[in-house]
Design a protein around this motif. Structure first.
Motif, mmCIF file in Angstrom:
data_model
loop_
_atom_site.group_PDB
_atom_site.id
_atom_site.type_symbol
_atom_site.label_atom_id
_atom_site.label_comp_id
_atom_site.label_asym_id
_atom_site.label_seq_id
_atom_site.Cartn_x
_atom_site.Cartn_y
_atom_site.Cartn_z
ATOM 1 N N GLY A 17 7.626 -24.089 69.896
ATOM 2 C CA GLY A 17 7.123 -22.974 70.625
ATOM 3 C C GLY A 17 7.300 -23.169 72.305
ATOM 4 N N LYS A 18 6.652 -22.212 73.263
ATOM 5 C CA LYS A 18 6.829 -22.503 74.465
ATOM 6 C C LYS A 18 6.426 -23.516 74.952
ATOM 7 N N ARG A 21 8.099 -27.031 73.402
ATOM 8 C CA ARG A 21 9.552 -27.549 73.512
ATOM 9 C C ARG A 21 9.498 -28.426 74.842
ATOM 10 N N GLU A 200 6.954 -21.572 81.735
ATOM 11 C CA GLU A 200 8.236 -22.530 81.855
ATOM 12 C C GLU A 200 8.861 -22.527 83.234
ATOM 13 N N GLU A 203 10.411 -19.549 84.660
ATOM 14 C CA GLU A 203 9.533 -18.413 84.970
ATOM 15 C C GLU A 203 9.212 -18.160 86.461
ATOM 16 N N ALA A 228 4.230 -25.835 81.594
ATOM 17 C CA ALA A 228 4.522 -26.185 80.404
ATOM 18 C C ALA A 228 4.681 -27.794 80.656
#
Length: 309
Positions: A17-18, A21, A200, A203, A228
């Motif tokens: 997932g976001k 990873r 991320e 972003e 993240a």
């Protein structure tokens, strides 16, 4: 790279997932070995993904007692007749990530049951460290109906969490399960991370400029975020820190997502919400003070490194 005595074998659920990873590569960089348990594969050359339905307790018990890689069948047999070592830690991020992905009843069922199953299996298999993903939404504003105020700032772990939505309630249930199992299994550490809005690297260009220029849109996230990659650091710090039993940690970066100082933002956009202590000039309202003091978290990816103000 971690030394051999600090490198751990970690089962990471939801690693495709976001957040996962980015967290998994960070854990690998610290010398840990990781098995990803997810329904979707992770694109990483050294990490195997084991597909499992975490709402099925049998599958969870098997996943937490699995080889990490096909090559591990070459290992010699252990005392129990197989070559499988139990993992040192489980990081449980797998979940429906918000409301309205599935009907509310399924969101609640899936999130609560999978968290219960992971914690139960870990404890009964003798795994003494479990980290679970809770959420910023438990503070009750993110998915509230209409314009709702927080009780007080900063948002810290002793807050009276009273969300009204299904997703946040499922996350509070996970925290309660964690607390229950640490009482039932003394010596097990279970840390719940109330994770902020995950960002991320790409972003900062695609999303973050609007966060900065339109602060009126960020009340639901308490003008806070977590990079993240820094979340990966938090996971590593949790794995390394033993002996705390059940704990809740806000998982956010240090600073508010605005150009203006925190006091000015709160006075403008939350004028009726009391402030319970002196806050830093740009301290995030969803405060990470506890992870800085208790775990030694260092903010590496401050948004100002990537976004021109």
């Amino acid at each position: 790279m971690a030394s051999s005595n600090t490198a751990k074998r970690i089962v990471f659920t939801g690693g495709s997932g976001k957040a996962g990873r980015h967290c998994i590569p960070y854990l690998l960089s610290k010398g840990h070995s990781v098995l990803n348990v997810d329904l979707a594969p992770l694109s990483h050359p050294t990490v195997h993904t084991l597909k499992a339905d975490l709402t099925d307790s049998g599958q969870v018990f098997n996943a937490l007692s699995s080889h990490f890689h096909l090559s591990h069948y070459e290992n010699p047999r252990g005392p129990g007749g197989v070559g499988v070592q139990p993992p040192d830690a489980v990081i449980h991020f797998a979940a429906y990530a918000r409301n309205m992905l599935v009907p509310d009843s399924e969101c609640f069922r899936g999130n609560v049951l999978s968290t219960y199953n992971v914690i139960e299996a870990a404890c009964k298999l003798g795994i003494r460290k479990v980290i679970i993903a809770s959420s910023e939404t438990t503070y009750g504003v993110c998915f509230a109906q209409g314009d709702v105020d927080y009780h007080a700032f900063p948002l810290e772990e002793d807050y009276d969490n009273d969300p009204e939505d299904t997703y946040a309630t499922s996350k509070l249930c996970g925290e309660r399960c964690a607390r229950s199992f640490t009482r039932r299994f003394p010596g097990v550490d279970i840390y719940a991370l109330r994770i902020g809005n995950v960002i991320e690297p790409d972003e900062y260009e695609t999303l973050f400029p609007d966060f900065v220029e339109k602060p009126e849109t960020r009340k639901r996230n308490a003008w806070s975020y977590i990079d993240a990659r820094d979340l990966g650091q938090i996971c590593d710090l949790c794995v390394q820190k033993d002996g705390l039993g059940f704990q809740v940690f806000n998982a956010t970066n240090d600073t508010i997502t605005t150009k203006e100082p925190t006091a000015e933002v709160l006075k403008k956009f939350a004028p009726d919400t009391p402030v319970s202590r002196q806050m830093g000039e740009y301290e995030a309202p969803l405060s990470n003070r506890k992870i800085r003091v208790v775990l030694g978290f260092k903010d590496v990816h401050d948004w100002r490194k990537y976004v021109k103000v």
